[in-house]
Design a protein around this motif. Structure first.
Motif, PDB file in Angstrom:
ATOM      1  N   GLU A  22       1.214  -1.122  -0.237  1.00 15.70           N
ATOM      2  CA  GLU A  22      -0.159  -0.145   0.004  1.00 15.70           C
ATOM      3  C   GLU A  22       0.831   1.264   0.197  1.00 15.70           C
ATOM      4  OE1 GLU A  22      -1.992   2.068   3.576  1.00 15.70           O
ATOM      5  OE2 GLU A  22      -2.496   0.133   3.500  1.00 15.70           O
ATOM      6  N   GLY A  23       1.875   1.133   1.125  1.00 18.29           N
ATOM      7  CA  GLY A  23       2.716   2.624   0.974  1.00 18.29           C
ATOM      8  C   GLY A  23       3.969   2.353   0.846  1.00 18.29           C
ATOM      9  N   VAL A  24       4.522   2.494  -0.121  1.00 22.55           N
ATOM     10  CA  VAL A  24       6.550   1.655  -0.474  1.00 22.55           C
ATOM     11  C   VAL A  24       6.785   2.428   0.330  1.00 22.55           C
ATOM     12  CG1 VAL A  24       8.406   1.672  -2.063  1.00 22.55           C
ATOM     13  CG2 VAL A  24       5.599   1.274  -3.232  1.00 22.55           C
ATOM     14  N   PHE A  25       6.708   4.065   0.889  1.00 22.37           N
ATOM     15  CA  PHE A  25       7.215   4.716   1.638  1.00 22.37           C
ATOM     16  C   PHE A  25       6.978   6.008   2.410  1.00 22.37           C
ATOM     17  CE2 PHE A  25      10.058   8.479   2.267  1.00 22.37           C
ATOM     18  CZ  PHE A  25      11.347   8.106   3.210  1.00 22.37           C
ATOM     19  N   VAL A  26       6.979   5.721   3.567  1.00 25.92           N
ATOM     20  CA  VAL A  26       6.310   6.588   4.642  1.00 25.92           C
ATOM     21  C   VAL A  26       7.309   7.727   5.274  1.00 25.92           C
ATOM     22  CG1 VAL A  26       4.560   6.646   6.633  1.00 25.92           C
ATOM     23  CG2 VAL A  26       4.184   4.372   4.686  1.00 25.92           C
ATOM     24  N   HIS A  27       6.720   8.782   5.250  1.00 27.75           N
ATOM     25  CA  HIS A  27       7.636   9.849   6.152  1.00 27.75           C
ATOM     26  C   HIS A  27       7.142  10.574   7.393  1.00 27.75           C
ATOM     27  CE1 HIS A  27      10.692  13.545   6.135  1.00 27.75           C
ATOM     28  NE2 HIS A  27      10.673  12.763   6.826  1.00 27.75           N
ATOM     29  N   GLY A  35      -3.254   5.140  11.702  1.00 30.47           N
ATOM     30  CA  GLY A  35      -4.573   4.659  11.031  1.00 30.47           C
ATOM     31  C   GLY A  35      -5.320   4.710   9.783  1.00 30.47           C
ATOM     32  N   GLN A  36      -4.305   5.111   8.987  1.00 32.95           N
ATOM     33  CA  GLN A  36      -4.115   5.100   7.297  1.00 32.95           C
ATOM     34  C   GLN A  36      -3.866   3.957   7.181  1.00 32.95           C
ATOM     35  OE1 GLN A  36      -2.621   8.260   4.937  1.00 32.95           O
ATOM     36  NE2 GLN A  36      -1.607   8.639   7.242  1.00 32.95           N
ATOM     37  N   HIS A  37      -3.354   3.451   7.391  1.00 36.15           N
ATOM     38  CA  HIS A  37      -2.142   1.778   6.935  1.00 36.15           C
ATOM     39  C   HIS A  37      -2.867   0.620   7.585  1.00 36.15           C
ATOM     40  CE1 HIS A  37       0.450   5.041   4.626  1.00 36.15           C
ATOM     41  NE2 HIS A  37       0.676   5.423   6.053  1.00 36.15           N
ATOM     42  N   LEU A  38      -3.273  -0.486   7.289  1.00 32.37           N
ATOM     43  CA  LEU A  38      -3.472  -1.752   7.393  1.00 32.37           C
ATOM     44  C   LEU A  38      -2.148  -2.090   7.962  1.00 32.37           C
ATOM     45  CD1 LEU A  38      -5.411  -2.619   4.339  1.00 32.37           C
ATOM     46  CD2 LEU A  38      -6.575  -1.958   6.785  1.00 32.37           C
ATOM     47  N   ASP A  39      -2.038  -3.543   8.658  1.00 27.66           N
ATOM     48  CA  ASP A  39      -1.229  -4.069   9.049  1.00 27.66           C
ATOM     49  C   ASP A  39      -0.138  -4.859   8.141  1.00 27.66           C
ATOM     50  OD1 ASP A  39      -2.492  -3.795  12.031  1.00 27.66           O
ATOM     51  OD2 ASP A  39      -2.924  -5.924  12.023  1.00 27.66           O
ATOM     52  N   GLY A  40       0.955  -4.463   8.081  1.00 33.73           N
ATOM     53  CA  GLY A  40       2.152  -5.467   6.998  1.00 33.73           C
ATOM     54  C   GLY A  40       1.559  -4.376   6.063  1.00 33.73           C
ATOM     55  N   SER A  41       1.384  -3.160   5.422  1.00 31.36           N
ATOM     56  CA  SER A  41       0.779  -2.862   4.867  1.00 31.36           C
ATOM     57  C   SER A  41       1.613  -1.905   3.632  1.00 31.36           C
ATOM     58  CB  SER A  41       0.201  -2.001   4.432  1.00 31.36           C
ATOM     59  OG  SER A  41      -0.133  -1.273   4.993  1.00 31.36           O
ATOM     60  N   VAL A  42       2.841  -1.423   4.889  1.00 26.14           N
ATOM     61  CA  VAL A  42       3.991  -0.996   4.332  1.00 26.14           C
ATOM     62  C   VAL A  42       5.353  -1.294   4.195  1.00 26.14           C
ATOM     63  CG1 VAL A  42       4.909   1.786   5.150  1.00 26.14           C
ATOM     64  CG2 VAL A  42       3.111   0.925   5.754  1.00 26.14           C
ATOM     65  N   HIS A  43       6.310  -1.019   3.103  1.00 25.44           N
ATOM     66  CA  HIS A  43       7.734  -1.585   3.188  1.00 25.44           C
ATOM     67  C   HIS A  43       9.117  -1.013   3.961  1.00 25.44           C
ATOM     68  CE1 HIS A  43      10.251  -3.218   1.235  1.00 25.44           C
ATOM     69  NE2 HIS A  43      11.824  -2.070   1.382  1.00 25.44           N
ATOM     70  N   GLY A  44       8.836   0.379   3.816  1.00 25.80           N
ATOM     71  CA  GLY A  44      10.018   1.493   3.813  1.00 25.80           C
ATOM     72  C   GLY A  44       9.188   2.488   5.041  1.00 25.80           C
ATOM     73  N   HIS A  67      11.719  -2.211   6.088  1.00 27.39           N
ATOM     74  CA  HIS A  67      12.767  -1.752   6.434  1.00 27.39           C
ATOM     75  C   HIS A  67      12.055  -0.245   7.687  1.00 27.39           C
ATOM     76  CE1 HIS A  67      15.328  -3.356   4.454  1.00 27.39           C
ATOM     77  NE2 HIS A  67      14.564  -3.826   3.467  1.00 27.39           N
ATOM     78  N   LEU A  68      12.357   0.199   8.752  1.00 29.59           N
ATOM     79  CA  LEU A  68      12.206   1.727   9.149  1.00 29.59           C
ATOM     80  C   LEU A  68      13.772   2.533   9.532  1.00 29.59           C
ATOM     81  CD1 LEU A  68      10.788   3.042  11.507  1.00 29.59           C
ATOM     82  CD2 LEU A  68      11.679   1.700  13.633  1.00 29.59           C
ATOM     83  N   LEU A  69      13.713   3.856   9.310  1.00 33.23           N
ATOM     84  CA  LEU A  69      14.708   4.539   9.121  1.00 33.23           C
ATOM     85  C   LEU A  69      14.372   4.782  10.219  1.00 33.23           C
ATOM     86  CD1 LEU A  69      15.887   4.992   5.707  1.00 33.23           C
ATOM     87  CD2 LEU A  69      17.226   3.126   7.296  1.00 33.23           C
ATOM     88  N   LEU A  70      15.080   5.852  11.324  1.00 33.58           N
ATOM     89  CA  LEU A  70      14.771   5.846  13.072  1.00 33.58           C
ATOM     90  C   LEU A  70      15.636   7.137  12.438  1.00 33.58           C
ATOM     91  CD1 LEU A  70      12.920   6.050  15.114  1.00 33.58           C
ATOM     92  CD2 LEU A  70      14.417   4.860  16.674  1.00 33.58           C
TER      93      LEU A  70
END
Length: 123
Positions: A22-27, A35-44, A67-70
């Motif tokens: 759903e979301g390849v990359f979220v900043h 809440g706008q994202h489903l479980d396991g739906s984002v790549h990075g 991947h999580l870039l913290l």
């Protein structure tokens, strides 16, 4: 955070093909609407907060192998609190990158490898 750096990091963690994601990359920053994202739906995720609830939500929405870039706040430049929270929520910490933001350091990125087992055991 520098727009050029964000773009670079996005390219670094975005897969060539992102089928079923759903979301390849979220900043995200403190107070992001998870809440706008489903479980396991984002790549990075590039997460600019070390808030434990945001880290928990990032873990929930990231797909396996994601991947999580913290990004740590200026008052905690090493990011140790966020890293501890991330490990508590099930993330495997692999590496760290320090971005120097002073003129004396030349605004360079410095790679810091994950501590080895013997280094961890030595304290």
């Amino acid at each position: 955070m520098n727009t050029e750096l964000v773009t670079y990091l996005e390219q670094l963690i975005t897969p060539g093909e992102a089928q079923g994601v759903e979301g390849v990359f979220v900043h995200a920053r403190l107070g992001y609407d998870w809440g706008q994202h489903l479980d396991g739906s984002v790549h990075g995720i590039l997460l600019e907060t070390t808030d434990n609830q945001d880290i928990a939500q990032a873990h929930r929405v990231l797909r396996p192998g994601g991947h999580l870039l913290l990004v740590s706040p200026p008052e905690q430049p090493t990011g140790h609190t966020g890293v501890c929270w991330a490990e508590d929520y099930g993330f495997e910490v692999r590496d760290a990158i320090m971005v120097a933001d002073s003129i004396e350091d030349g605004d360079r990125m410095h790679y810091v490898a994950k501590a080895s087992r013997s280094e961890k055991e030595a304290g």
